[in-house]
Design a protein around this motif. Sequence first.
Motif, short mmCIF file in Angstrom:
data_model
loop_
_atom_site.label_atom_id
_atom_site.label_comp_id
_atom_site.label_asym_id
_atom_site.label_seq_id
_atom_site.Cartn_x
_atom_site.Cartn_y
_atom_site.Cartn_z
N LYS A 262 0.84 -1.20 0.00
CA LYS A 262 0.00 0.00 0.00
C LYS A 262 0.87 1.24 0.00
O LYS A 262 1.77 1.39 0.83
CB LYS A 262 -0.92 0.00 1.22
N ASN A 263 0.59 2.15 -0.93
CA ASN A 263 1.37 3.37 -1.05
C ASN A 263 0.58 4.53 -0.45
O ASN A 263 -0.50 4.89 -0.94
CB ASN A 263 1.68 3.65 -2.53
N TYR A 264 1.12 5.13 0.62
CA TYR A 264 0.44 6.23 1.32
C TYR A 264 0.99 7.59 0.89
O TYR A 264 0.57 8.61 1.42
CB TYR A 264 0.64 6.07 2.83
N ASP B 81 6.54 -13.35 -7.63
CA ASP B 81 5.12 -13.10 -7.32
C ASP B 81 4.90 -11.79 -6.57
O ASP B 81 4.04 -11.68 -5.68
CB ASP B 81 4.53 -14.26 -6.50
N LYS B 82 5.67 -10.80 -6.92
CA LYS B 82 5.55 -9.50 -6.24
C LYS B 82 4.24 -8.82 -6.62
O LYS B 82 3.96 -8.65 -7.82
CB LYS B 82 6.74 -8.62 -6.62
N PRO B 83 3.43 -8.40 -5.66
CA PRO B 83 2.15 -7.76 -6.00
C PRO B 83 2.36 -6.33 -6.47
O PRO B 83 3.39 -5.70 -6.14
CB PRO B 83 1.39 -7.79 -4.68
N PRO B 84 1.42 -5.77 -7.22
CA PRO B 84 1.52 -4.36 -7.61
C PRO B 84 1.32 -3.43 -6.43
O PRO B 84 0.81 -3.84 -5.38
CB PRO B 84 0.40 -4.20 -8.64
N ASP C 117 2.87 0.41 -14.06
CA ASP C 117 3.02 0.17 -15.50
C ASP C 117 4.50 0.12 -15.89
O ASP C 117 4.92 -0.73 -16.67
CB ASP C 117 2.31 1.27 -16.30
N PHE C 118 5.26 1.05 -15.34
CA PHE C 118 6.67 1.14 -15.71
C PHE C 118 7.43 -0.10 -15.26
O PHE C 118 8.28 -0.61 -15.98
CB PHE C 118 7.29 2.40 -15.10
N ALA C 119 7.14 -0.59 -14.05
CA ALA C 119 7.86 -1.75 -13.52
C ALA C 119 7.52 -3.03 -14.28
O ALA C 119 8.30 -3.99 -14.26
CB ALA C 119 7.55 -1.93 -12.04
N VAL D 57 0.98 6.26 -8.78
CA VAL D 57 1.09 4.84 -8.47
C VAL D 57 0.85 4.00 -9.72
O VAL D 57 1.56 3.01 -9.98
CB VAL D 57 0.11 4.44 -7.35
N GLY D 58 -0.13 4.40 -10.52
CA GLY D 58 -0.42 3.67 -11.76
C GLY D 58 0.76 3.68 -12.71
O GLY D 58 1.07 2.66 -13.33
#
Length: 786
Positions: free
Chosen positions: A342-344, A371-374, A356-358, A351-352
């Motif tokens: 979660k990005n605060y 299996d890294k989550p977005p 996308d870039f990663a 964040v989007g």
Amino acid sequence: MIEWEEFEQIVVNKLGRDIRENKNLEQNKAISAPIDQSQFIVAGPGSGKTTVMVLKILKFIFVDDIHPSSILATTFTRKAAAELRSRILSWGDQIRQHLIEDPFNASIFLDLKTLDFNQIITGTLDSISEDILRNHRDPGAAPPVVVENFVANALMMRVGLFSQERHHEEDLREYLINLRGGKFGFNTNEMSKSLLEIKDRFYHDQVDFDAFRDQNDHPGCKLACDAIADYINDLKDKLLYDFAMLEQEFLNKLQDGKLDKFLKEIKLVLVDEYQDTNLLQEKIYFRLAKAAIENEGSVIVVGDDDQSLYRFRGATVDLFTNFKERIQNGLNIDPTLINLSKNYRSTECVVGLCNDFASLDAKFQPARVKDKPPIIPARSDDFTDFPILGMFRRDIHTLADDLAKFLHQVIYEDGFEFKAGEKSFKIQADPKEGSPTDISLLLSSPREMSMGSKPRLPLLLRQKLQEVNPGIQVFNPRGQSLERIPLVGVLCGLILECIDPDKLVQENIEKLPGSAKRRFDKWRQSAQEYIEENPEPNDPVTLKQFTDAWKTRTPLGRKNWKRDVALMDLVYKLVTWVPLLQDDVEGLVYLEAVTRTIAQTGFFSSFGSQIVFDEKYPDLEEVSIREAYWNIFVPIATGAIDVDEDLLDTLPDDRVNFMSIHQAKGLEFPLVIVDVGSDFKTNHHSQTFKRFPEDGGKSCTLEDELRTYCPLGCPDRESRDRAFDDLIRQYFVAYSRPQDVLLLIGLNSVINGYKTRDGTNHSIPNVATGWDRDMNHRGLKDLTLI
């Protein structure tokens, strides 16, 4: 002391951090875990990792009743260590005061009053190693003395190169140039830095030095090893360490049982930024972890493989991505994996873009944690979700002009207004709390001049921002090499004019580098011109009177000339007439760089950074001045001393920050401008390493050269792939810094391509603008051009 439920309630109600399970499951799992649960925490940008680290430490103290001295927490930088300690002290005291004020806690009142959070061991691994070695040394043994990186470079230059004239050896130059990948701009300073990089890699990768030297057929390799050996032996003879040698000494003491008393007390080992760890450091952490587990505690590592930026300093990101397997095989520890996703910090658009870039380069995915989550946007305040902006212009001058106008509108006018689709937006600094320091320009390099001495965007933008009304100040202490900064030239020239008038000592020094001599002449000329300006103050003496007194060794205000004159005292007297070195924030950084160079030479100088005037031994004057030349002024003049803006605890609040992406790591700003192509007019091969690597580059080449002789063995990924991986991570870090607005800038050719004289269209492949390594231009989604 208290139950978890009470601790959680205090954190939520008093500290304002909602770590309840139904609100933030992953943070809750990380913080509430039992004392013996080791953890592997993958913390994405803006995910509150510092909050988790601090609360986990405080939970160990307040809930698990662990003594603060049994907790060890390392960070990557001194600033991060200071922030961690500050927050531990602040939050820890708030929790303690709340508990003391509750009469139901009378039974633990004494424990609370005597609780000392300062006993928690925090700092960088280097600072912790130094402290522990100092506090646990053998009776009569000298405490460790550590030289800074810039002094290490100066020592390598003098001991490894100049003393044996190796800087003239063509075999050595050829060998280092081959590792570096080109000879453009390759000078003595670059030779020294390359040797230090090899030396550090020997330690970081635990390379078999003798096997490497004996089995490499290139004659330049043996010269490099000899230079490195001379450097290491010189430090050992002087009982000094550089940072890599210090960590090796710490590991040796841990393995030899010399620190068993210290290890018996450790119950929690917490390591931040583990993605930038090297093999030497991993061995240290594993030994500390083993002790913590034996003491019924745990080890916790925190990091993000997508933010690993320091391969060029020896970091091996595979140690992070494979951490679970490595520590299970090494210590039989099975850490719990926790993803803080979660990005605060940032808006949904930012964040989007990061997600996308990663994920746009398929060949990057195997280099990430499995299996890294977005990243999940979780910012809760009322914010405007600005689209990602782009400003691209036909040339660098127009770009600097338009960017200066944009910044002026945002900071001092009614804001910058634009439309995206059907929506209207306005970017404006907060009239009450906003300031230029809310804005940062991130670049691959903040240098103001190119290697070919052409002005780059940072210089042009600085000039344009000074022209607007009111002008906007810039903070970019790394914009120029220290030796080229006019203020530094004046100060160093004044010192030389005082200690060695008419260059009598300088002219008698053999083998003095020609580049240093030329720089000394420029400094002296700057000083002489500055003296003629007759700067304030003029009472009780003028600058000319002061320097003339030094030249003639005529005491002012006393009967006799002092026998031992500390150069530091001379500097602080001279800056009386150079106010920008005292009053300007960049000037303070430059002054600190010079004074630190002088102070550090005291560790290995025969005269302790002093000039000696002794009537009985008149030769000491020349010898001490000669030593000052070699130890202080030659390193500065030849570029061995770097500016370190980390000397400032905080960024100045009245200036726009220009910095490299590496410098920005760990920071955040409301408005971030990322330069993705102000240097790229054409698809020129000399610039590919900055945007679309053709090969592995210096760091990967050196990695391949040494890893054959390293326990890790050769890397699994090809060198070019590793270079691409690093470039993706670099811009991922840049794109994840903003809180509100992200603006990408560059030349039109970066996004539209360019035409050659024959009318042919050409594109400029660039990782930062959405190209994958297979030459597919996937682009950056929803970019709004302004």
